[in-house]
Design an enzyme around this catalytic site. Structure first.
Site, mmCIF file in Angstrom:
data_model
loop_
_atom_site.group_PDB
_atom_site.id
_atom_site.type_symbol
_atom_site.label_atom_id
_atom_site.label_comp_id
_atom_site.label_asym_id
_atom_site.label_seq_id
_atom_site.Cartn_x
_atom_site.Cartn_y
_atom_site.Cartn_z
ATOM 1 N N ARG A 24 0.816 -1.216 0.000
ATOM 2 C CA ARG A 24 0.000 0.000 0.000
ATOM 3 C C ARG A 24 0.851 1.268 0.000
ATOM 4 N NH1 ARG A 24 -5.340 -1.767 1.446
ATOM 5 N NH2 ARG A 24 -6.027 0.286 0.850
ATOM 6 N N ARG A 28 -2.488 7.153 1.452
ATOM 7 C CA ARG A 28 -2.868 8.352 2.180
ATOM 8 C C ARG A 28 -1.780 8.986 3.040
ATOM 9 N NH1 ARG A 28 -8.269 6.877 5.131
ATOM 10 N NH2 ARG A 28 -7.244 4.854 5.193
ATOM 11 N N ARG A 37 -6.382 13.070 -4.307
ATOM 12 C CA ARG A 37 -7.596 12.538 -3.683
ATOM 13 C C ARG A 37 -8.658 13.631 -3.507
ATOM 14 N NH1 ARG A 37 -9.096 11.158 1.839
ATOM 15 N NH2 ARG A 37 -9.891 9.029 2.013
ATOM 16 N N ASP A 73 -7.265 -1.304 -7.120
ATOM 17 C CA ASP A 73 -7.788 -1.923 -5.908
ATOM 18 C C ASP A 73 -8.259 -3.327 -6.216
ATOM 19 O OD1 ASP A 73 -8.494 -1.009 -2.994
ATOM 20 O OD2 ASP A 73 -10.109 -2.328 -3.643
ATOM 21 N N TYR A 150 -15.837 -9.566 0.629
ATOM 22 C CA TYR A 150 -16.505 -8.294 0.326
ATOM 23 C C TYR A 150 -17.787 -8.515 -0.472
ATOM 24 C CZ TYR A 150 -12.322 -5.937 2.017
ATOM 25 O OH TYR A 150 -11.306 -5.491 2.810
#
Ligand code: 1CP
Length: 341
Positions: A24, A28, A37, A73, A150
């Site tokens: 990752r 962020r 973003r 993703d 998910y």
């Protein structure tokens, strides 16, 4: 390729020092990511090759990692299979109409990846061009069990209890869905390789939520199919978080690398995986919140424990959004400065 340490380590060749990247790593904690973003939605960033390319290159340029990983993703696959996926700022991923019954499964299909996921392949072609051989590019996909989590639970969860209940109460349906995800993933990863991915990683982030027996029936056989279909094309890395108990079985799939988290000591991981596979990991991501001198000391301890050879330095899971950029850089620099002598 100017820096092919990652590929050498995966092939079991001499590297001098271990290659380093961070799961990752585009995300962020980087102000440059946050700036994009603000301007664009999550799937807009994934679906616009220029944006995906820019974000993929950020950690290579800013932190100096030895590999780029495609910005995308794992949930683009359920999306391509026909399910709606939203990314909600404060909540994470949400699938408003998850799969619970056989009639729900009618809404799911094995798509033509060249129609539904061409934007990923276009992003990879652009990234390869912009990288211009500086470092290898890692492609990736979610493992079928993690994607089922998910697709059935409909959102993130600490336990994925509804996904497990689906497997335990409707096993035939669960295995049908797992096979559809597997077929899609094989075509998707082959497309990534055709577009230029130098290696691929399978993320089974929730593998360790399963008991060893359940992992062997619900997750491993599908990972095995994916590795089998890809391993002649590129080296494959399996990262099944928490599933340390299955390292031996995962090594037997023919994968070139195994990701491990911080809950298993390096020596035990090596013993279970055997000497013929590359280990990748396993720094506790939260430890990057320590003062820099502590990070340096702990990274050196990790490198000494793994030793140089068939090893890729990485975190044991994704980097956290609250990690200062200079701490991430200290992690990477410490690996680059380490020498086994
Ligand atoms: O800007 C934002 O807030 C979005 C945060 C974000 C990012 C940066 C999400 C939503 N996905 C990503 C990119 C991403 N996801 C990458 C990019 C390449 C990289 O730099 O590594 C990768 C490899 C992933 C893979 C991914 N997505 C995994 C497997 C890896 C892992 O961390 O376990 C999982 C489980 C997901 C689902 C997902 N997507 C996004 C979030 C916040 C989550 C996790 C939700 C949860 O905890 O259930």
């Amino acid at each position: 390729m100017k820096n092919d340490l990652l590929l050498k380590a995966l092939r079991g060749e001499e590297t001098g020092r271990p290659p380093v990247w961070m799961m990752r790593q585009a995300g962020r904690y980087l102000p440059e990511y946050m700036a994009l973003r603000e301007q664009y939605g999550f799937f807009e960033r994934c679906q616009t090759p220029e944006l995906a390319c820019e974000i993929t290159l950020q950690p290579v340029n800013i932190i100096g990692v030895d590999a780029a990983i495609l910005f995308s993703d794992i949930l683009v696959v359920p999306q391509a299979m026909g399910l709606e996926v939203q990314l909600i700022e404060s909540k994470g991923p949400v699938l408003p109409a998850p799969v619970k019954t056989r009639s729900d499964l009618q809404r799911v299909r094995v798509p033509d990846v060249n129609e539904t996921l061409q934007y990923v392949f276009d992003a990879i072609s652009l990234i390869k061009k912009e990288l211009n051989g500086r470092v290898p590019l890692i492609g990736f996909a979610g493992a079928p069990w993690t994607l089922l989590c998910y697709m059935v639970q409909g959102k993130g969860s600490k336990t994925f209890d509804e996904a497990k209940a689906f497997c335990y109460t409707q096993p035939d349906l669960a295995h049908e869905l797992l096979q559809m995800i597997t077929d899609t993933t094989i075509a998707y990863l082959k497309g990534q390789v055709a577009a230029g991915a130098d290696t691929v990683q399978i993320f089974d982030s929730w593998g360790g939520l399963l008991s060893p027996e359940d992992f062997k029936s619900i997750s491993l056989p599908y990972i095995q199919q994916i590795v089998g279909a890809l391993k002649e094309d590129v080296p494959v890395i399996i990262f099944a978080k928490g599933a340390w108990y299955a390292l031996e079985e995962m090594a037997a799939t023919g994968a070139s690398g195994l990701g491990i988290d911080w809950c298993i000591p390096p020596a035990l991981a090596r013993k279970m995986a055997g000497s013929n596979i590359t280990l990748q990991g396993n720094f506790d991501p939260a430890k990057l919140l320590s003062p820099i001198p502590v990070i340096k000391k702990e990274v050196n301890n990790m490198l000494n424990a793994f030793g140089n050879g068939r090893y890729i330095a990485n975190l044991g899971h994704g980097i956290l959004p609250n990690v200062p950029v200079d701490h991430a850089r200290a992690f990477v620099d410490t690996v680059k400065e380490w020498s086994s002598s």
